[in-house]
Scaffold this motif. Sequence first.
Motif, PDB file in Angstrom:
ATOM      1  N   ILE A 159      11.278   7.784   5.565  1.00  0.00           N
ATOM      2  CA  ILE A 159      10.369   6.635   5.469  1.00  0.00           C
ATOM      3  C   ILE A 159       9.064   7.063   4.803  1.00  0.00           C
ATOM      4  O   ILE A 159       8.528   6.372   3.935  1.00  0.00           O
ATOM      5  CB  ILE A 159      10.104   6.029   6.866  1.00  0.00           C
ATOM      6  N   PHE A 160       8.567   8.230   5.189  1.00  0.00           N
ATOM      7  CA  PHE A 160       7.339   8.751   4.594  1.00  0.00           C
ATOM      8  C   PHE A 160       7.509   8.962   3.090  1.00  0.00           C
ATOM      9  O   PHE A 160       6.641   8.619   2.289  1.00  0.00           O
ATOM     10  CB  PHE A 160       6.948  10.057   5.285  1.00  0.00           C
ATOM     11  N   ASN A 161       8.663   9.523   2.701  1.00  0.00           N
ATOM     12  CA  ASN A 161       8.930   9.761   1.274  1.00  0.00           C
ATOM     13  C   ASN A 161       9.011   8.448   0.492  1.00  0.00           C
ATOM     14  O   ASN A 161       8.565   8.371  -0.649  1.00  0.00           O
ATOM     15  CB  ASN A 161      10.216  10.570   1.099  1.00  0.00           C
ATOM     16  N   GLN A 162       9.578   7.421   1.121  1.00  0.00           N
ATOM     17  CA  GLN A 162       9.612   6.100   0.476  1.00  0.00           C
ATOM     18  C   GLN A 162       8.204   5.564   0.268  1.00  0.00           C
ATOM     19  O   GLN A 162       7.894   4.998  -0.772  1.00  0.00           O
ATOM     20  CB  GLN A 162      10.415   5.121   1.336  1.00  0.00           C
ATOM     21  N   ALA A 163       7.359   5.754   1.270  1.00  0.00           N
ATOM     22  CA  ALA A 163       5.970   5.291   1.172  1.00  0.00           C
ATOM     23  C   ALA A 163       5.279   5.944  -0.024  1.00  0.00           C
ATOM     24  O   ALA A 163       4.563   5.282  -0.789  1.00  0.00           O
ATOM     25  CB  ALA A 163       5.217   5.603   2.465  1.00  0.00           C
ATOM     26  N   LYS A 164       5.499   7.236  -0.209  1.00  0.00           N
ATOM     27  CA  LYS A 164       4.907   7.940  -1.363  1.00  0.00           C
ATOM     28  C   LYS A 164       5.450   7.364  -2.667  1.00  0.00           C
ATOM     29  O   LYS A 164       4.708   7.169  -3.625  1.00  0.00           O
ATOM     30  CB  LYS A 164       5.215   9.432  -1.286  1.00  0.00           C
ATOM     31  N   LYS A 165       6.748   7.092  -2.683  1.00  0.00           N
ATOM     32  CA  LYS A 165       7.407   6.571  -3.885  1.00  0.00           C
ATOM     33  C   LYS A 165       6.811   5.218  -4.305  1.00  0.00           C
ATOM     34  O   LYS A 165       6.680   4.929  -5.485  1.00  0.00           O
ATOM     35  CB  LYS A 165       8.909   6.428  -3.593  1.00  0.00           C
ATOM     36  N   PHE A 166       6.445   4.401  -3.320  1.00  0.00           N
ATOM     37  CA  PHE A 166       5.905   3.075  -3.623  1.00  0.00           C
ATOM     38  C   PHE A 166       4.382   3.091  -3.784  1.00  0.00           C
ATOM     39  O   PHE A 166       3.728   2.048  -3.746  1.00  0.00           O
ATOM     40  CB  PHE A 166       6.306   2.070  -2.538  1.00  0.00           C
ATOM     41  N   ASN A 167       3.807   4.293  -3.942  1.00  0.00           N
ATOM     42  CA  ASN A 167       2.378   4.419  -4.262  1.00  0.00           C
ATOM     43  C   ASN A 167       1.466   3.885  -3.160  1.00  0.00           C
ATOM     44  O   ASN A 167       0.418   3.300  -3.428  1.00  0.00           O
ATOM     45  CB  ASN A 167       2.083   3.692  -5.575  1.00  0.00           C
ATOM     46  N   VAL A 168       1.891   4.091  -1.910  1.00  0.00           N
ATOM     47  CA  VAL A 168       1.092   3.659  -0.767  1.00  0.00           C
ATOM     48  C   VAL A 168      -0.150   4.546  -0.665  1.00  0.00           C
ATOM     49  O   VAL A 168      -0.090   5.752  -0.906  1.00  0.00           O
ATOM     50  CB  VAL A 168       1.947   3.745   0.521  1.00  0.00           C
ATOM     51  N   TYR A 169      -1.301   3.957  -0.326  1.00  0.00           N
ATOM     52  CA  TYR A 169      -2.567   4.692  -0.290  1.00  0.00           C
ATOM     53  C   TYR A 169      -2.918   5.263   1.078  1.00  0.00           C
ATOM     54  O   TYR A 169      -3.851   6.040   1.205  1.00  0.00           O
ATOM     55  CB  TYR A 169      -3.715   3.806  -0.781  1.00  0.00           C
ATOM     56  N   GLY A 170      -2.171   4.858   2.115  1.00  0.00           N
ATOM     57  CA  GLY A 170      -2.456   5.403   3.441  1.00  0.00           C
ATOM     58  C   GLY A 170      -1.229   5.301   4.325  1.00  0.00           C
ATOM     59  O   GLY A 170      -0.433   4.369   4.192  1.00  0.00           O
ATOM     60  N   TYR A 171      -1.082   6.275   5.208  1.00  0.00           N
ATOM     61  CA  TYR A 171       0.059   6.284   6.135  1.00  0.00           C
ATOM     62  C   TYR A 171      -0.458   6.875   7.433  1.00  0.00           C
ATOM     63  O   TYR A 171      -0.782   8.055   7.497  1.00  0.00           O
ATOM     64  CB  TYR A 171       1.180   7.149   5.543  1.00  0.00           C
ATOM     65  N   ILE A 172      -0.578   6.014   8.449  1.00  0.00           N
ATOM     66  CA  ILE A 172      -1.212   6.427   9.704  1.00  0.00           C
ATOM     67  C   ILE A 172      -0.289   6.112  10.871  1.00  0.00           C
ATOM     68  O   ILE A 172       0.310   5.030  10.925  1.00  0.00           O
ATOM     69  CB  ILE A 172      -2.546   5.666   9.900  1.00  0.00           C
ATOM     70  N   LEU A 173      -0.185   7.036  11.794  1.00  0.00           N
ATOM     71  CA  LEU A 173       0.556   6.774  13.020  1.00  0.00           C
ATOM     72  C   LEU A 173      -0.274   5.841  13.906  1.00  0.00           C
ATOM     73  O   LEU A 173      -1.488   5.979  13.997  1.00  0.00           O
ATOM     74  CB  LEU A 173       0.859   8.078  13.759  1.00  0.00           C
ATOM     75  N   LYS A 174       0.412   4.901  14.562  1.00  0.00           N
ATOM     76  CA  LYS A 174      -0.316   3.872  15.316  1.00  0.00           C
ATOM     77  C   LYS A 174      -1.210   4.453  16.402  1.00  0.00           C
ATOM     78  O   LYS A 174      -2.276   3.912  16.684  1.00  0.00           O
ATOM     79  CB  LYS A 174       0.674   2.878  15.926  1.00  0.00           C
ATOM     80  N   GLU A 175      -0.774   5.571  17.011  1.00  0.00           N
ATOM     81  CA  GLU A 175      -1.601   6.119  18.092  1.00  0.00           C
ATOM     82  C   GLU A 175      -2.943   6.648  17.594  1.00  0.00           C
ATOM     83  O   GLU A 175      -3.861   6.867  18.380  1.00  0.00           O
ATOM     84  CB  GLU A 175      -0.846   7.213  18.874  1.00  0.00           C
ATOM     85  N   PHE A 176      -3.086   6.830  16.259  1.00  0.00           N
ATOM     86  CA  PHE A 176      -4.355   7.301  15.695  1.00  0.00           C
ATOM     87  C   PHE A 176      -5.022   6.233  14.820  1.00  0.00           C
ATOM     88  O   PHE A 176      -6.003   6.507  14.142  1.00  0.00           O
ATOM     89  CB  PHE A 176      -4.134   8.567  14.859  1.00  0.00           C
ATOM     90  N   ALA A 177      -4.478   4.996  14.846  1.00  0.00           N
ATOM     91  CA  ALA A 177      -4.918   3.970  13.897  1.00  0.00           C
ATOM     92  C   ALA A 177      -6.412   3.678  13.991  1.00  0.00           C
ATOM     93  O   ALA A 177      -7.112   3.679  12.980  1.00  0.00           O
ATOM     94  CB  ALA A 177      -4.116   2.693  14.094  1.00  0.00           C
ATOM     95  N   VAL A 178      -6.918   3.435  15.204  1.00  0.00           N
ATOM     96  CA  VAL A 178      -8.332   3.068  15.333  1.00  0.00           C
ATOM     97  C   VAL A 178      -9.233   4.238  14.937  1.00  0.00           C
ATOM     98  O   VAL A 178     -10.270   4.051  14.298  1.00  0.00           O
ATOM     99  CB  VAL A 178      -8.643   2.579  16.767  1.00  0.00           C
ATOM    100  N   GLU A 179      -8.810   5.472  15.267  1.00  0.00           N
ATOM    101  CA  GLU A 179      -9.617   6.650  14.918  1.00  0.00           C
ATOM    102  C   GLU A 179      -9.681   6.854  13.403  1.00  0.00           C
ATOM    103  O   GLU A 179     -10.693   7.299  12.869  1.00  0.00           O
ATOM    104  CB  GLU A 179      -9.017   7.916  15.536  1.00  0.00           C
TER     105      GLU A 179
END
Length: 213
Positions: free
Chosen positions: A89-109
């Motif tokens: 899933i992470f590799n797909q995110a990179k492929k689609f030129n996503v600018y951020g990828y954050i785990l929900k438990e760290f989202a607010v931080e």
Amino acid sequence: MNTSIVIADDHPLMLRGLTDFLTSKGFNILESTTDGNTAYNLIVKLKPDIAILDIRMPHKTGLEIAEDCQKNNIPTKIILITFDKEKDIFNQAKKFNVYGYILKEFAVEEIEICIENAVLGKPYFSDEIAKFLNYSPNGSHLESIKLLTKSELKIVKLISENKTSNDIAQELSISVRTVDKHRSNIVAKLRLDNKPTSLSIWANLNKSNIKNT
């Protein structure tokens, strides 16, 4: 800057929490929704600077929205928030030129710094992502680091610190054009693709290897 944002998450508490938090920080939340189709339609209609999307949503996933935005040249920068730690899933995110990828438990931080980086055109992938995925860089890329000149190594280290070409030019007292030429050479030596964010993502995920060279 009053950055405009659309938020989509099918967990109502997460959606409310992020919306309230970012509103309190002065961001311009245009709309929020709980399903992917509505999120994509809002992005097309409102053209926000940033879209913060849950990966798993009804009707259309965050990844599918990122893919459609890329195909249709929609300039909105996508930030994904997720509980998913799968490398595919992470590799797909990179492929689609996503600018951020954050785990929900760290989202607010992390969401504020992620948005700031995305607005500047710099991808933000937290260290926690690499840690959880046990990210192991492509061996040929690591071998290729040895081919970089001292100047190129300096530049790639600064890129790993989220410095822009302008920042690097000022810090090293060289022209932006020279920095961009070095960047092109580094991309070629590391055998990365030519997407604008590829080198930044690679440098971000390989900070420890770069520092040890």
